[in-house]
Design a protein around this motif. Structure first.
Motif, mmCIF file in Angstrom:
data_model
loop_
_atom_site.group_PDB
_atom_site.id
_atom_site.type_symbol
_atom_site.label_atom_id
_atom_site.label_comp_id
_atom_site.label_asym_id
_atom_site.label_seq_id
_atom_site.Cartn_x
_atom_site.Cartn_y
_atom_site.Cartn_z
ATOM 1 N N ALA A 175 -2.244 4.931 -1.104
ATOM 2 C CA ALA A 175 -3.436 4.106 -1.311
ATOM 3 C C ALA A 175 -3.214 3.003 -2.338
ATOM 4 C CB ALA A 175 -4.600 4.989 -1.751
ATOM 5 N N THR A 176 -2.446 3.294 -3.403
ATOM 6 C CA THR A 176 -2.312 2.322 -4.498
ATOM 7 C C THR A 176 -0.913 1.724 -4.622
ATOM 8 O OG1 THR A 176 -1.959 4.240 -5.918
ATOM 9 C CG2 THR A 176 -4.145 3.218 -5.975
ATOM 10 N N THR A 177 0.116 2.503 -4.276
ATOM 11 C CA THR A 177 1.501 2.024 -4.462
ATOM 12 C C THR A 177 2.359 2.354 -3.241
ATOM 13 O OG1 THR A 177 2.062 4.093 -5.597
ATOM 14 C CG2 THR A 177 1.408 2.237 -6.987
ATOM 15 N N PRO A 178 1.977 1.814 -2.060
ATOM 16 C CA PRO A 178 2.692 2.187 -0.829
ATOM 17 C C PRO A 178 4.166 1.802 -0.814
ATOM 18 C CG PRO A 178 1.178 0.354 -0.433
ATOM 19 C CD PRO A 178 0.882 0.862 -1.817
ATOM 20 N N ARG A 179 4.497 0.603 -1.314
ATOM 21 C CA ARG A 179 5.906 0.182 -1.310
ATOM 22 C C ARG A 179 6.727 1.080 -2.222
ATOM 23 N NH1 ARG A 179 7.057 -5.036 0.559
ATOM 24 N NH2 ARG A 179 9.236 -4.419 0.446
#
Lengths: 238, 230
Positions: free
Chosen positions: A189-193
């Motif tokens: 949700a916040t840091t997919p990469r």
């Protein structure tokens, strides 16, 4: 050059030592490893790093190099003709990589990732400290988007580089933080990469055999590191 | 490249900005200087350094580079074919220069803060003097390798000269404020002559802030807020 020429003084829990191991692996450097004991530091450690008396220390031809990121840059330069470049080649990209590596060491870990959470008094303070940590990760996610290039697996692009090493070496300890405080740090949700980056990093040939046993690390955190942090905080408050 | 290509956001009292100015001078780079008001930071500063919102920020072709020692290394690399090399060429010497520059940034300001907060207490002054003695020893080691050269960098000023030399103004103000001697013949004789060579170097001498102006600024603005600054 013989193995005897390169020696690394370290301790098994240290993420900073891990940085050096990864860099040496990337350059296929044969080295001798000496496990030091921070409660009973070796003569060699004290003689090689009289200023800070800390590990990691790299000894090359007997000459000591100290401070993990300085050692990584040294390895990149001393073995510049061998293996991949650790720092990018373009001066601007180098400055950006150095900036974020310095941010990680000054602002992220252990500053927000551990120090503030461990010593926070009460649930509210802990929650606030955890939020600060997650905000820092979002900053790093944004940096990743800008730096790595379209769909590349690493901060360094196709291959791991300086910034991957700087952050990736902390993953074991970040996992311990997640387990101890029951938080998820890297999430879709916040840091997919960064979620995919974690996977790519941990599988990399120069990294995978250096990953610490998180269970062992967790025990060490609870028995040694966290009590020490609380002691220091209590002393500072008095 | 036109002057418009290189812009430095800074503030006249800052030793960190001074580092960048010296490096730009060594490379004979033309640049535009924008004086920032730290009580009211410009849009450009905030946009260029959103993480820390601090000076110095170097803008090269519009692209920002932040953190003084990172900027100095950038300048050395971006203008590598012009003027002297700022970092040494040998990898080991580079590692040593980086180590001591990091030590300077790690130890000196906190030690100054310790003196100010304790109002010049002798024990705190001693701590800073011990830091300077370590740097004196590092200088002697470097010099013995290079036979009595004037700078950490040898014949020419280099990375470590810039890192430490930029803090001489603050050290002098601290000496004057608390009537103490930090760099002196008795304990740091080589650094005493080094300081003189540094301050008279062509790339440095016109960049040094006026000592009287700096003294007033540090007394009026920095010391009262020393707990915020560091």
């Amino acid at each position: 050059m013989g193995k005897g020429d390169v020696k690394l003084l370290g301790t098994w829990p240290s993420p900073y030592v891990m940085r050096v191991k990864i860099a040496l692996n990337l350059k296929s450097v044969d080295y001798e490893y000496q496990e030091d004991n921070l409660e009973n530091k070796s003569e060699l450690l004290l003689k090689s790093n009289p200023v800070y008396k800390k590990i990691p220390i790299l000894l090359h031809g007997g000459k000591p190099i100290c401070e993990s990121l300085i050692i990584v840059q040294y390895i990149d330069e001393a073995w510049s003709g061998i293996g991949p470049s650790i720092l990018p080649s373009d001066p601007y990209d180098r400055a950006v990589a150095r900036f974020w590596a310095a941010y990680i060491d000054d602002e992220f870990y252990p500053a927000r990732a551990v120090n503030r959470i461990v010593v926070a008094n009460g649930e509210e303070a802990k929650a606030a400290a955890v939020k600060e940590l997650k905000d820092a990760l979002v900053l790093l996610e944004e940096a990743f988007l800008k730096i790595s290039g379209e769909g590349k697996p690493f901060f360094g692009g196709d291959k791991i580089g300086y910034l991957d090493i700087a952050l990736g070496s902390l993953l074991g300890w970040l996992t311990v933080t997640e387990k101890t405080f029951n938080v998820k740090l890297f999430e879709e949700a916040t840091t997919p990469r960064l979620v995919s980056w974690v996977d790519s990093f941990c599988k990399h040939p120069a990294v995978k055999d250096e990953l610490p046993d998180t269970h062992k690390l967790s025990e060490y955190a609870h028995n040694v590191v966290y009590p020490h942090l609380k002691e220091v905080a209590a002393a500072a408050a008095n | 490249m036109g002057k418009g290509d290189v812009k430095l956001l800074g503030a006249w009292p800052s030793p960190y900005v001074l580092r960048v100015k010296i490096a730009l001078n060594l490379k004979s780079v033309d640049y535009e200087f924008q004086e920032e008001n730290l009580g009211s930071k410009s849009e450009l500063l905030i946009k260029s350094n959103p993480v820390y919102k601090k000076i110095p920020v170097l803008l090269h072709g519009g692209k920002p580079i932040c953190e003084s020692l990172i900027i100095v290394q950038y300048i050395d690399e971006a203008w590598s074919d012009i003027g002297p090399s700022i970092l040494p060429s040998d990898p080991y010497d580079r590692a040593v220069a980086r180590f001591w520059a990091a030590y300077v940034d790690d130890k000196i300001l906190p030690a100054v803060k310790g003196i100010v907060v304790a109002n010049g207490e002798e024990a705190k002054v001693k701590e800073l003097k011990e830091v300077l003695v370590l740097l004196e020893e590092a200088f002697i080691l470097k010099s013995s390798a290079g036979e009595g050269k004037p700078f950490f960098g040898g014949d020419e000023i280099g990375y470590l000269d810039i890192a430490l030399g930029s803090l001489l103004g603050l050290l002098r103000v601290t000496e004057k404020s608390f009537n103490v001697k930090l760099l002196e013949e008795a304990t740091t004789p080589r650094l005493v002559s080094w300081a003189d060579s540094f301050c008279t170097h062509p790339a440095v001498k016109d960049q040094l802030p006026d000592t009287h102006k700096l003294f007033e600024f540090v007394q009026k603005v920095v010391y009262p807020r020393i707990n915020d600054h560091i």
